[in-house]
Design a protein around this motif. Structure first.
Motif, PDB file in Angstrom:
ATOM      1  N   TYR A 177      51.024  -0.134   4.545  1.00  0.00           N
ATOM      2  CA  TYR A 177      51.239  -1.246   3.623  1.00  0.00           C
ATOM      3  C   TYR A 177      50.399  -1.057   2.364  1.00  0.00           C
ATOM      4  N   PRO A 178      50.937  -1.439   1.202  1.00  0.00           N
ATOM      5  CA  PRO A 178      50.154  -1.341  -0.046  1.00  0.00           C
ATOM      6  C   PRO A 178      49.000  -2.333  -0.002  1.00  0.00           C
ATOM      7  N   GLY A 179      47.882  -1.884   0.487  1.00  0.00           N
ATOM      8  CA  GLY A 179      46.764  -2.789   0.678  1.00  0.00           C
ATOM      9  C   GLY A 179      46.298  -3.429  -0.615  1.00  0.00           C
ATOM     10  N   VAL A 180      45.696  -4.584  -0.476  1.00  0.00           N
ATOM     11  CA  VAL A 180      45.164  -5.295  -1.633  1.00  0.00           C
ATOM     12  C   VAL A 180      43.647  -5.246  -1.587  1.00  0.00           C
ATOM     13  N   LEU A 181      43.046  -5.421  -2.743  1.00  0.00           N
ATOM     14  CA  LEU A 181      41.591  -5.469  -2.846  1.00  0.00           C
ATOM     15  C   LEU A 181      41.138  -6.879  -2.497  1.00  0.00           C
ATOM     16  N   LEU A 182      40.540  -7.034  -1.350  1.00  0.00           N
ATOM     17  CA  LEU A 182      40.139  -8.359  -0.884  1.00  0.00           C
ATOM     18  C   LEU A 182      38.753  -8.691  -1.422  1.00  0.00           C
ATOM     19  N   ILE A 310      55.130  -9.793   6.471  1.00  0.00           N
ATOM     20  CA  ILE A 310      53.928 -10.486   5.988  1.00  0.00           C
ATOM     21  C   ILE A 310      53.936 -11.946   6.431  1.00  0.00           C
ATOM     22  N   VAL A 311      55.050 -12.616   6.188  1.00  0.00           N
ATOM     23  CA  VAL A 311      55.129 -14.073   6.356  1.00  0.00           C
ATOM     24  C   VAL A 311      55.761 -14.443   7.689  1.00  0.00           C
ATOM     25  N   ASP A 312      55.069 -15.268   8.435  1.00  0.00           N
ATOM     26  CA  ASP A 312      55.620 -15.922   9.620  1.00  0.00           C
ATOM     27  C   ASP A 312      55.995 -17.331   9.173  1.00  0.00           C
ATOM     28  N   GLN A 355      44.440  -8.933   6.856  1.00  0.00           N
ATOM     29  CA  GLN A 355      44.967  -7.806   7.614  1.00  0.00           C
ATOM     30  C   GLN A 355      45.572  -6.726   6.719  1.00  0.00           C
ATOM     31  N   PHE A 356      45.572  -6.954   5.408  1.00  0.00           N
ATOM     32  CA  PHE A 356      46.166  -6.001   4.471  1.00  0.00           C
ATOM     33  C   PHE A 356      45.118  -5.434   3.518  1.00  0.00           C
ATOM     34  N   VAL A 360      41.984  -0.188   4.938  1.00  0.00           N
ATOM     35  CA  VAL A 360      42.659   0.154   6.193  1.00  0.00           C
ATOM     36  C   VAL A 360      43.815   1.112   5.915  1.00  0.00           C
ATOM     37  N   SER A 361      44.630   0.791   4.913  1.00  0.00           N
ATOM     38  CA  SER A 361      45.743   1.671   4.548  1.00  0.00           C
ATOM     39  C   SER A 361      45.243   3.029   4.090  1.00  0.00           C
ATOM     40  N   ALA A 362      44.173   3.035   3.304  1.00  0.00           N
ATOM     41  CA  ALA A 362      43.657   4.294   2.755  1.00  0.00           C
ATOM     42  C   ALA A 362      43.173   5.230   3.849  1.00  0.00           C
ATOM     43  N   ARG A 363      42.532   4.689   4.869  1.00  0.00           N
ATOM     44  CA  ARG A 363      42.081   5.538   5.973  1.00  0.00           C
ATOM     45  C   ARG A 363      43.259   6.208   6.662  1.00  0.00           C
TER      46      ARG A 363
END
Length: 378
Positions: A177-182, A310-312, A355-356, A360-363
């Protein structure tokens, strides 16, 4: 060490390019570079992060071939033009010492296919678009899938929805997933009362993003919000659509501000109670949905596509069918009129956004690329 060279055909700050930048910044234990086939804002952004970034100047304008104008002759001419650019990218890859190329778009795939052959290194297709009939047409979507399978050693897709449309037989594949900078959020106002509600719609102003449908849906709500921000610029000759949206806003007498392109749309999400994602074509992923959740907005998003990952619906946001104006109006009525519902969705949405994390995606991507490159690197 694995040396990754990202290849992109455009330097405009659109969704895929911004996702690539976040990924490149977050990759560790691999050396990262980027090559653009045109100059533009993303070149400066990459360089500002210390990434070895090159611009391959050429006379071919990739914007001359578009999905809207895909006559066979133009597509063939465009393919040949991109392939010629690829020969130069191959030289840049050899100069950089790349051990794997990553193509960041469908056009970049053509460029990188030639470059990878010249540099004698594997190619990974990072797929940000759904290779679907709705977007590319029946014949072209099949041809793209076949071409991608032939020239690529593996795929990275931005959602399960995107991956499901590719030919993956005997190809390594990863959904990342295209992770976001949290980042840490500033204190923001709690959800406002209905008549004081602020809404943000964030995304490039283009017909498939559905801003016109949103404006018509908004005109029918029971309680109009105090203000709406349409956050996004126009690229690739889409200015007439922006002008159409301005006329529609005036006609419907809506409290809308057009911000144009902004580098940090989170500023507007932080002001908003509700974020609306209203694409009329299935979204490959929907980065802005995650960003809106993280910023503390109650989110409305359209389905099908990556947004369903993403959305439930009813738990951390609301989903409506893309292109259904009445469903969008109903969802707006539900959120504008119910402050407590917005607060509940906001809390759950912020937990979901965690969770995004891009790290996590980069690893996962880093390990995947090391694995792809290892036969060459060894």
């Amino acid at each position: 060490m694995t040396k990754v060279l990202f290849v992109t055909h455009t330097a405009a700050p659109s969704g895929a390019e911004l996702a690539t930048l976040r990924l490149a910044i977050s990759l560790h234990d691999v050396e990262v570079g980027a090559v653009f086939t045109e100059d533009g804002p993303m070149v400066a952004r990459m360089r500002a992060q210390g990434i070895d970034t090159r611009v391959l100047r050429n006379t071919f304008d990739s914007r001359s071939i578009t999905i809207a104008n895909r006559t066979p002759l133009r597509l063939v001419a465009g393919f040949v033009g991109l392939a010629k650019v690829g020969w130069g990218v191959g030289a840049a890859a050899r100069d950089f010492g790349a051990t794997v190329l990553v193509a960041e778009s469908t056009k970049a795939l053509v460029v990188a296919a030639v470059a990878a052959r010249r540099a004698h290194i594997p190619l990974v297709w990072h797929v940000h678009d759904r290779i679907s009939v709705a977007y590319f047409g029946r014949m072209l979507s099949v041809l793209i899938r076949i071409f991608g399978w032939v020239v690529s050693r593996g795929y990275i897709a931005n959602s399960r929805s995107t991956m499901s449309l590719l030919f993956t037989w005997r190809r390594k594949s990863l959904v990342a997933y295209p992770g976001v900078l949290l980042d840490d959020l500033d204190d923001r106002e709690s959800q406002r009362n209905p008549a004081e509600t602020i809404i943000a719609v964030v995304g490039r102003l283009t017909p498939w993003k559905g801003q016109d449908l949103f404006l018509r849906a908004l005109a029918d709500v029971k309680v109009r919000p105090r203000h709406v921000y349409l956050v996004g610029g126009t690229f690739f000759g889409e200015e007439p659509f922006r002008d159409e949206l301005r006329r529609l806003t005036t006609k419907l007498d809506l409290p809308v501000t057009f911000t144009g392109h902004v580098d940090h749309p989170g500023e507007f999400m932080g002001r908003a109670d509700i974020l609306v994602h209203c694409s009329v074509v299935a979204e490959p992923f929907g980065q802005v949905v995650v960003e809106g959740m993280h910023a503390g907005c109650a989110v409305i998003a359209t389905q099908p596509g990556g947004t369903t990952e993403i959305v439930d619906s009813g738990v951390n946001g609301l989903l409506v069918d893309g292109g259904d104006q009445q469903q969008l109006t109903d969802a707006l009525n539900a959120l504008i009129g119910d402050r407590e519902l917005r607060q509940r969705l906001t809390v759950a949405g912020q937990l979901r956004a965690e969770q995004f994390d891009v790290c996590v995606s980069a690893r996962a991507v880093g390990l995947f690329l090391e694995n792809i490159a290892s036969p060459v690197a060894s």
